[in-house]
Design an enzyme around this catalytic site. Structure first.
Site, mmCIF file in Angstrom:
data_model
loop_
_atom_site.group_PDB
_atom_site.id
_atom_site.type_symbol
_atom_site.label_atom_id
_atom_site.label_comp_id
_atom_site.label_asym_id
_atom_site.label_seq_id
_atom_site.Cartn_x
_atom_site.Cartn_y
_atom_site.Cartn_z
ATOM 1 N N ASP A 401 0.770 -1.228 0.000
ATOM 2 C CA ASP A 401 0.000 0.000 0.000
ATOM 3 C C ASP A 401 0.807 1.288 0.000
ATOM 4 O O ASP A 401 0.225 2.354 0.098
ATOM 5 C CB ASP A 401 -0.954 0.011 1.195
ATOM 6 C CG ASP A 401 -0.227 -0.080 2.530
ATOM 7 O OD1 ASP A 401 1.010 -0.077 2.530
ATOM 8 O OD2 ASP A 401 -0.901 -0.142 3.562
ATOM 9 N N THR A 402 2.110 1.238 -0.066
ATOM 10 C CA THR A 402 2.931 2.437 0.105
ATOM 11 C C THR A 402 4.243 2.284 -0.650
ATOM 12 O O THR A 402 4.737 1.183 -0.818
ATOM 13 C CB THR A 402 3.230 2.676 1.603
ATOM 14 O OG1 THR A 402 2.013 2.812 2.320
ATOM 15 C CG2 THR A 402 4.073 3.914 1.835
#
Length: 595
Positions: A401-402
């Protein structure tokens, strides 16, 4: 090559361990590669093509910030499972000329037109108590583009259009998707099925649900148009012009709450990085609404223990780190929020009091936050605690997610930058014709009325993404980061202690096996599980350590893929000349490169 095979029964799971390492002549045998050494400039990202984009910008005379923006824009295209212009950004910038650190909070705020009572009513219709990860309710204003603009105005040397040109070219011509990104991408159609907007049109090969496999060529002409508008007209094209108009029209037509007015009012915030000194190293993080200060709190607690004598990956070391994490997570759950709403405990004296709560022989099963007497301004003046809410089931997509990247240029400037869509690719909402997905960062608001992180219109939610930076004797020592939700402060602690306490080099520090404690108190209202949470370990953690941790009462489990992604650039001096030392770990598809 000698191969050792062992079978371990751990928490009811049969684990086969295959310890097969290359026979390195130098360094630790678990390191995947040597450090990368350069003199003039360096870029470290999670996609090799993005690293090369940043490096090309440096060679053209761009600054470390130009390179970071170019690499970030390229990652938004090539790694949409993690980031993009629909998300938020935080960065720490070291100015070589001024010998000074700057911090920027590029996080967006909740819709001004969605009140707390309206949010409660919307959740009731969904039979939920917490904000969902997909759809319109978790949307906040994307802050990335404005943060790019502020960073570029202060530190850029090339035109913003020059920084964005490589990503635009790749978006139009296409690029081969890398292995790990293809793996995460495949979850998208199932997660975002049935949502309004252009997810299938934008993020599948056939417009129907086929996501790109490793090596497939992917194009995103809509994103190319969006980036070109930003390059030509600046941030106003995104927040006041054509893009904001399209967002407003789509939201009104599909029951969303973001409006052009929310975009027009958005601003990034220049902030002063906060720090603590750990064994002579000044570690810098950004203040809340992020969780970086958790790293500093944990370091303050750990400073009272002789970790080096305890030994890396020993039962005592891991037990001490895990227990320190639990103590800090209790504060994180109660106090971390928009800094306008709360104060955070960060002092050596406070850490000393909290340190006394660690039992060297037993794992804590419950932990409470620090007291008002310890100098903390109460975020909850009534003293009531958030109601116990059901724990959210962990989804494999949570791990992707990052992105974290770091850059350094020939003038000594350095950038530590982290950027995210939060959970997975984000909310699933893609406005037709724009080529990017909106983040779902608003999921991290609490709905408990007395909580510091309670939902409110026009408010920044609690944030997980944190860039790190270390100074030594008043000079830059390292830009570093470990992406991955709640793993991030835990990862920061592990890569720092690996270097400072245990003498690993910058590459070994990231390649070393990690642990992660989960099932803890959270700013969204979840409470620690009855077992005191649980510890997940990578296979390189010795089973002797696992066994001893279990004897101390830890619930130890095995997991693959949940330990974040690390990049770092360290500064060394050799015969009076600066050398950049870079690292990019093997858990991702990334690359450290320089010239």
């Amino acid at each position: 090559m000698r191969r050792e095979i062992s079978v371990v029964l751990l928490s009811g799971i049969l684990i086969f361990r295959l310890h097969a390492q290359i026979d390195r002549i130098t360094g630790k045998n678990f390191a995947t590669r040597s450090e990368v050494l350069t003199r003039h400039g360096m870029v470290c990202t999670s996609v090799p093509a993005a690293t090369q984009v940043g490096l090309d910008i440096l060679k053209r005379g761009g600054s470390a910030v130009d390179a970071a923006i170019a690499a970030n824009a390229t990652l938004g295209l090539m790694e949409p499972v993690s980031n993009g212009v629909g998300g938020d950004l935080f960065a720490i910038v070291y100015s070589g000329r001024e010998n000074k650190l700057y911090g920027i909070n590029g996080s967006g705020r909740s819709p001004l037109g969605l009140s707390y009572d309206q949010m409660k009513a919307e959740l009731a219709r969904l039979h939920r108590e917490t904000i969902p990860p997909t759809g319109m309710l978790p949307l906040t204003v994307p802050g990335t583009v404005d943060a790019w603009d502020d960073l570029h105005k202060k530190f850029g040397k090339l035109k913003l259009s020059d920084d964005l040109a490589p990503a635009i070219r790749y978006a139009e011509e296409g690029f081969p998707v890398t292995e790990l990104i293809a793996y995460y991408w495949a979850f998208g159609p199932r997660l975002y099925k049935g949502l309004p907007g252009a997810f299938l049109e934008t993020y599948t090969i056939d417009g129907k649900g086929r996501t790109p496999a490793k090596g497939d060529i992917f194009k995103n002409s809509a994103l190319a148009k969006t980036l070109r508008l930003i390059g030509e007209k600046g941030r106003d094209a995104f927040y006041k012009g054509e893009i904001a108009d399209k967002v407003d029209n789509f939201m009104q037509a599909n029951g969303g709450f973001l409006r052009k007015a929310d975009f027009e009012k958005h601003t990034s915030t220049w902030v002063e990085p906060v720090s603590t000194n750990y064994r002579g190293y000044d570690v810098f993080e950004l203040p809340p609404n992020g969780q970086g200060i958790a790293t500093l709190q944990i370091l303050n607690i750990l400073e009272g223990f002789d970790l080096r004598s305890m030994g890396r990956n020993s039962p005592d070391t891991l037990h001490t780190m895990i227990e320190a994490k639990k103590l800090v997570w209790a504060d994180r759950a109660k106090f971390y929020a928009d800094p306008a709403f709360t104060k955070i405990p960060l002092s050596k004296e406070y850490a000393g009091e909290r340190r006394k709560l660690i039992d060297p022989d037993r794992a804590a099963k419950s932990v409470t936050p620090g007291s008002v007497e310890a100098g903390v301004s109460p975020a909850n003046p009534t003293g009531s605690q958030p109601a116990r809410l059901p724990l959210q089931a962990r989804n494999v997509i949570d791990d992707g997610d990052t992105i974290y990247l770091c850059t350094a240029d020939d003038e000594g400037n350095m950038v530590s930058l982290i950027q995210s869509n939060y959970r997975g690719m984000g909310s699933g909402i893609v406005v037709p014709g724009l080529g990017f997905m909106f983040q779902d960062r608003g999921e991290l608001f609490s709905m408990e009325p007395n909580h510091a992180n309670v939902y409110a219109p026009g408010k920044r939610p609690f944030h997980t993404i944190i860039p790190g930076f270390v100074m030594k004797d008043g000079k830059p020592w390292e830009a570093f980061g470990v992406m991955g939700g709640g793993m991030q402060p835990q990862g920061h602690i592990q890569v720092l202690t690996n270097q400072i306490d245990f003498g690993l080099n910058v590459q070994e520090a990231g390649d070393a096996s990690r642990w992660q404690h989960e099932g803890d108190n959270e700013p969204t209202g979840e409470k620690m599980t009855e077992s005191g949470g649980y510890v997940e370990v990578e296979s390189g953690i010795p089973y002797e350590t696992v066994r001893e941790l279990r004897k101390k009462g830890h619930d130890v489990r095995f997991d693959v893929g949940g330990y974040g992604g690390y990049q770092a650039i360290k500064v060394e001096m050799h015969d009076g000349q600066r050398v950049y030392v870079g690292a990019s770990e093997s858990r991702k598809d990334g690359q450290a490169a320089g010239y």
